[in-house]
Scaffold this active site. Structure first.
Site, mmCIF file in Angstrom:
data_model
loop_
_atom_site.group_PDB
_atom_site.id
_atom_site.type_symbol
_atom_site.label_atom_id
_atom_site.label_comp_id
_atom_site.label_asym_id
_atom_site.label_seq_id
_atom_site.Cartn_x
_atom_site.Cartn_y
_atom_site.Cartn_z
ATOM 1 C CE LYS A 78 -3.837 2.020 2.705
ATOM 2 N NZ LYS A 78 -4.758 1.820 3.870
ATOM 3 C CB SER A 153 -8.087 3.700 2.939
ATOM 4 O OG SER A 153 -7.259 3.033 3.885
ATOM 5 C CB SER A 177 -8.472 0.730 5.715
ATOM 6 O OG SER A 177 -9.210 1.906 5.552
HETATM 7 N N1 GLN Z 1 -13.433 4.193 6.393
HETATM 8 C C1 GLN Z 1 -12.739 4.651 7.563
HETATM 9 C C2 GLN Z 1 -12.324 6.086 7.357
HETATM 10 O O1 GLN Z 1 -12.645 6.624 6.361
HETATM 11 C C3 GLN Z 1 -11.555 3.775 7.873
HETATM 12 C C4 GLN Z 1 -10.346 4.078 7.090
HETATM 13 C C5 GLN Z 1 -9.154 3.275 7.504
HETATM 14 O O2 GLN Z 1 -9.280 2.265 8.199
HETATM 15 N N2 GLN Z 1 -7.983 3.749 7.110
HETATM 16 O O3 GLN Z 1 -11.695 6.667 8.169
#
Ligand code: GLN
Length: 495
Positions: A78, A153, A177
């Site tokens: 990532k 994400s 995420s």
């Molecule tokens: N969807 C969540 C957010 O927008 C989690 C994102 C994540 O785990 N990086 O913050």
């Protein structure tokens, strides 16, 4: 023989050690797939020459008789992990052109275990999002249906595994995420207990929540990666000082009282009633129940538990995460890293223009929310309250674990939605995080395991949440399920 991209990490490792194929052949094969799948938007950067050089080195070591389980395995990371040999953007224009002088600990450890990277993977800007549509470099597309999002994400990480471009990837999970994109793309992912993997070199979003983890096609492959990625790191003050763990051995270790037909005999799986609300999509509910029924056949018993503050996890997370983000992102000021505005009148103007140009709308929204909830007069009303509730949410889990060993439920209330659907209304996307946020706030380990298909043939994941440091138990449970079922082996049409 199966084609090389059809094999997972464990199987590829065996083939490499048996000299059935070389790391160079494998890398060439996967690089061709990566090039041929660029319309999926999984990769932000591909380093073919670097990968082939590492593959040649792995082949030399394999020829010399080295036999470590991950030697010669191509991965991709990532783009929130900093890497010395490739650019790092965190999905943000503000870091365009940035090159780190060092590798993130997780990357360095995976490299030391013999893996190497084909490139960097698309993600929501600074990991803020649930659909990979907040990337400054364009969205990633779900290989099961390209008109749908892959989740986020870690969207690029999920797509690369689901489309069989690489056998496994790294992701990060702040509020879901790893688990949610794994669920949306039919792959397996685990977020370990907070502190098990080092955050050093993982660009910070919300430091008290961010955790690294692997995304792969099976619990077994996740166990192999997690063993290499995890462990104490003195450069991360929240890293947990415990001896290195062999998650693969923990995954294989039979439960006490287990039998070959009932490997999960005696395992109590708690179903929080708040994880099965009326608003849960019927297709997700039936796939999750189908997975639970298989776990019962394997000897587990299902018990009802309660996590009464589940709904509160959303406002609590969306106060704490932006608060920490607003502080973490203050370092992107045009002086130290990446982008700097071209025209400005003085220092303050340079900061303002750089940040206005460099950050996307979701990041700006979170910086504003975070700055607001931390400001004088609002701190007590919002941030402090959120911290208190966070503690209560963690306590609720401990109550539930009095009655069960593992908690299970859906990962997300629906299957992957159509691209563009979350864009108009950010609050709608925040609400869809309801089942992943409680475990994140508590710092607990969580997994997503494929359990079938819902609306329009889209994959559905079962979430398994363990108590602190029970990654081995989660992996064991998921592995038992995957030995008895084949949902995790299904690939999207034409892949
Ligand atoms: N969807 C969540 C957010 O927008 C989690 C994102 C994540 O785990 N990086 O913050």
């Amino acid at each position: 023989m199966k084609s090389l991209h059809e094999m997972g990490v464990a199987e590829l490792g065996q083939g490499l050690r048996a000299k059935a194929f070389s790391a160079t052949e494998l890398t060439q094969h996967l690089l061709a797939r990566v090039t041929g799948s660029s319309q999926l938007g999984a990769f932000l950067h591909v380093d073919a020459d670097g990968a082939l050089a590492h593959a040649a080195e792995a082949d030399r070591r394999l020829a010399a008789g080295e036999a470590s389980p991950l030697l010669g395995i191509p991965l991709a990371h990532k783009d929130i992990y900093v890497t010395a040999d490739m650019p790092t953007t965190a999905g943000s224009k503000i870091l365009a052109g940035y090159r780190s002088p060092f590798d993130a600990t997780v990357v360095a450890r995976l490299n030391a275990a013999g893996t190497f990277s084909l490139g960097k993977l698309n993600c929501d800007e600074f990991a803020m999002g649930s659909a990979n549509e907040n990337s400054a470099f364009g969205p990633a597309h779900n290989p099961w249906d390209r008109s749908r999002v892959p989740g986020g994400s870690s969207g690029g990480s999920a797509v690369a595994v689901a489309a069989r471009l690489v056998p496994a990837t790294t992701g990060t999970d702040t509020g879901g995420s790893i688990r949610q994109p794994a669920s949306f793309t039919g792959i397996t992912g685990i977020k370990p207990t907070y502190g098990v993997c080092s955050r050093y070199g993982m660009i910070a979003f919300a430091s008290s929540l961010d955790q690294a983890g692997p995304m792969a096609r099976s619990a077994e492959d996740c166990a192999l990666l997690l063993s290499a990625m995890s462990g104490f790191d003195e450069r991360d003050a929240t890293s947990i000082n415990q001896p290195p763990q062999d998650f693969h051995a923990q995954m294989l270790a039979p439960r006490e009282g287990a039998t070959p037909a009932q490997p999960l005999k005696g395992l109590r799986i708690g179903l929080p009633r708040e994880f099965f609300p009326a608003a849960l999509s019927a297709d997700v509910n039936s796939a999750v129940r189908q997975g639970l029924a298989e776990l019962e056949k394997l000897g587990a018993t299902l018990v009802e538990v309660s996590l009464p503050r589940t709904e509160l996890a959303i406002p609590v997370y969306y106060i704490i995460a932006p608060a920490e983000a607003s502080s973490n992102l203050s370092r992107f000021d045009g002086v130290k890293f990446g982008h700097r505005a071209a025209n400005y009148t003085d220092l303050l103007d340079m900061y303002k223009k750089t940040r206005a140009e460099g950050f996307g709308p979701e990041v700006k929204r979170r910086i504003m929310i975070g700055t607001y909830v931390l400001s004088h007069g609002y701190y007590d009303a919002y941030y402090l309250q959120a911290q208190k509730l966070r503690r209560m949410i963690a306590d609720d889990f401990q109550q539930a674990f009095q009655h069960c060993d593992v908690i299970a439920g859906p990962v997300a209330p629906s299957v992957a939605w159509k691209a563009g659907e979350g864009a108009e209304d950010p609050v709608k996307a925040y609400l869809a995080d309801i089942f992943t946020l409680p475990g994140s706030l508590a710092g607990l380990p969580g997994m997503s395991v494929p359990v079938g298909f819902g609306e329009a043939g889209m994959p559905v994941g079962l979430q398994l949440i363990g108590n602190y440091f029970k990654e081995g138990q989660l992996l064991h449970t998921a592995h038992a399920l995957q030995q008895a079922t084949d949902w995790h082996t299904r690939a999207p049409n034409g892949i």
